[in-house]
Design a protein around this motif. Structure first.
Motif, PDB file in Angstrom:
ATOM      1  N   GLN A 153      37.803 -50.472  14.438  1.00 23.03           N
ATOM      2  CA  GLN A 153      38.211 -51.136  13.201  1.00 23.03           C
ATOM      3  C   GLN A 153      37.217 -50.844  12.084  1.00 23.03           C
ATOM      4  O   GLN A 153      36.005 -50.855  12.277  1.00 23.03           O
ATOM      5  CB  GLN A 153      38.306 -52.640  13.442  1.00 23.03           C
ATOM      6  CG  GLN A 153      38.679 -53.440  12.205  1.00 23.03           C
ATOM      7  CD  GLN A 153      38.862 -54.907  12.531  1.00 23.03           C
ATOM      8  OE1 GLN A 153      39.512 -55.250  13.502  1.00 23.03           O
ATOM      9  NE2 GLN A 153      38.269 -55.775  11.721  1.00 23.03           N
ATOM     10  N   ASP A 194      42.791 -50.711  11.232  1.00 22.95           N
ATOM     11  CA  ASP A 194      42.677 -52.033  11.837  1.00 22.95           C
ATOM     12  C   ASP A 194      42.283 -51.892  13.304  1.00 22.95           C
ATOM     13  O   ASP A 194      42.030 -50.785  13.790  1.00 22.95           O
ATOM     14  CB  ASP A 194      43.967 -52.842  11.661  1.00 22.95           C
ATOM     15  CG  ASP A 194      45.185 -52.195  12.326  1.00 22.95           C
ATOM     16  OD1 ASP A 194      44.998 -51.441  13.296  1.00 22.95           O
ATOM     17  OD2 ASP A 194      46.319 -52.450  11.877  1.00 22.95           O
ATOM     18  N   SER A 195      42.263 -52.993  14.039  1.00 26.99           N
ATOM     19  CA  SER A 195      41.779 -52.974  15.424  1.00 26.99           C
ATOM     20  C   SER A 195      42.703 -52.219  16.364  1.00 26.99           C
ATOM     21  O   SER A 195      42.306 -51.865  17.478  1.00 26.99           O
ATOM     22  CB  SER A 195      41.587 -54.406  15.927  1.00 26.99           C
ATOM     23  OG  SER A 195      42.828 -55.114  15.896  1.00 26.99           O
ATOM     24  N   LEU A 262      41.277 -57.985   9.347  1.00 27.86           N
ATOM     25  CA  LEU A 262      40.473 -56.876   8.837  1.00 27.86           C
ATOM     26  C   LEU A 262      39.483 -57.416   7.813  1.00 27.86           C
ATOM     27  O   LEU A 262      39.866 -57.856   6.720  1.00 27.86           O
ATOM     28  CB  LEU A 262      41.397 -55.826   8.209  1.00 27.86           C
ATOM     29  CG  LEU A 262      40.797 -54.489   7.788  1.00 27.86           C
ATOM     30  CD1 LEU A 262      40.200 -53.761   8.991  1.00 27.86           C
ATOM     31  CD2 LEU A 262      41.865 -53.618   7.134  1.00 27.86           C
TER      32      LEU A 262
END
Length: 407
Positions: A153, A194-195, A262
């Motif tokens: 991320q 993002d993750s 985020l």
């Protein structure tokens, strides 16, 4: 007695020929070390010890000594080929037993373990779980990762700009990212992740205020504002004054992908204000998407990296080298390996390019140290020795026959 003396000479010459033949047979064997036959003379002892004018009883083979000199390093271009440029041996595990080799023609097995063609596994210092270096207190099998690299991320966006010193206040008083007339300049879209490794677009908009050397920065992700506008100030020489650390914290952004929140920060360190034109000098962010394994690379200090398509490098381990006080005391095991003995001394293991250990040359192999021309000369000499001793037996037989024929 003279027959036995000549017979010992024949046996010695035959041993010399055998050593030479073995050297010649291994002229192209990777990591092979040339052997040398060493001989010692024989004397017979009586009950009173060795007589002053005793005649020797022949010769014996005292040792077959391998010469651990450096072989030439030949490039191969193959990722898992390694050569040691300097001292040390590759450390291997063969069914749990520790053996050593100078041959670096490694390959992977069905489980991804790296080892010799015969199945002895290469030993490395494993990478620490926190990613900070290697566990130098133990060694283990090197196993290549075949899975994808997980995404990371984004947390920091670095933006380096030069804002024009003569910029005017925008004509439109109310900021609207859809209206170019409401802001002075923008960073353009910077891809962040993002993750789950899904990409998003982060954009920073710069609005000149009525105050000298002052700007307002609006940050957006996927067209959605992430925090209130932040004031940025410069000195009269154009250096960044505020924020003091150059960082602006954005509000959390929740992606619609189901990924985690985020949290981004914008780092403007190095940005300036002077001149008459806007310049985007550099952008960088610290996240990446999932990646496929592209290649395996090995550094000079023996660190094995897995390199992925997303630019991530993962250290899998550091090659463990071993040295001995007396390498000639090692016991040959075949398949280009040696084992520790009492004569070799205790093994000392360390990382390449430290202490007296050599460097690792990746994509190369150490060639055999056999000099073919020298071995052919040795073969001729050994042959002559064999023939001379055989002729001596023939001569002794004639003398003996002459004695028997005396009447």
């Amino acid at each position: 007695m003279s027959f036995n003396t000549s017979l010992s000479g024949i046996n010695a010459a035959n041993a010399d020929l055998n050593v030479t033949a073995n050297n010649i047979a291994n002229v192209n064997t990777t990591g092979f070390k040339e052997s040398r036959a060493e001989f010692a003379d024989l004397f017979s002892y009586t009950a009173y010890g060795l007589a002053r004018n005793a005649i020797g009883s022949g010769v014996k083979l005292s040792n077959v000594a391998q010469q651990f000199s450096q072989g030439s390093i030949d490039p191969t271009g193959r990722n898992l080929d390694m050569a040691i440029d300097g001292e040390g041996f590759f450390t291997l595990s063969k069914n749990g037993a520790r053996v050593y080799s100078r041959a670096g023609n490694f390959q992977t097995d069905a489980q991804g373990y790296v080892g010799t063609p015969e199945g002895a596994r290469l030993q490395v210092y494993p990478a620490r779980a926190d990613g900070q270096g290697f566990d130098m207190g133990r060694v283990g099998d090197l196993q290549l990762l075949t899975t994808d690299s997980p995404p990371r991320q984004s947390r920091l966006v670095e933006l380096t700009v030069t804002l024009p010193g003569n910029a005017a206040v925008p004509a439109m008083a109310d900021f609207d990212p859809a209206e170019p007339g409401s802001y002075s300049h923008s960073s353009g879209g910077i891809t962040v992740f993002d993750s789950l490794g899904v990409s998003h677009v982060q954009t920073s908009y710069f609005v000149k205020t009525a105050n000298p050397n002052e700007w307002r920065v609006h940050n957006y992700v996927d067209g959605e504002a992430v925090g209130q506008p932040t004031t940025v100030r410069f000195s009269d020489s154009g250096a960044l004054l505020e924020p003091a650390d150059g960082r602006i914290a954005m509000d959390p952004f929740t992606p619609s992908t189901g990924a985690g929140v985020l949290d981004l920060s914008l780092d403007l360190t190095g940005s300036t204000q002077y001149g008459e034109t806007f310049q985007l000098r550099g952008t960088r962010q610290d996240g990446y998407a999932a990646g496929k394994l592209n290649e395996i690379s090995i550094s000079a200090d023996g660190v094995v990296f897995a390199r992925y398509s997303n630019g991530a490098d993962t250290a899998l381990g550091q090659v463990a080298l071993t040295s001995f006080v007396n390498p000639q005391g090692l016991q040959p095991q075949g398949n280009n390996t040696w084992a520790e003995t009492h004569a070799s001394g205790s093994p000392r293991t360390g990382a390449p390019d430290t202490s007296d250990f050599g460097q690792i040359q990746a994509g190369a192999l150490e060639s055999s140290t056999v000099d073919l021309t020298e071995q052919l000369v040795n073969m001729i000499v050994a042959q002559r020795n064999f023939q001379a001793n055989a002729q001596m037996i023939s001569t002794q037989d004639q003398v003996t026959q002459s004695v028997i024929n005396i009447r």
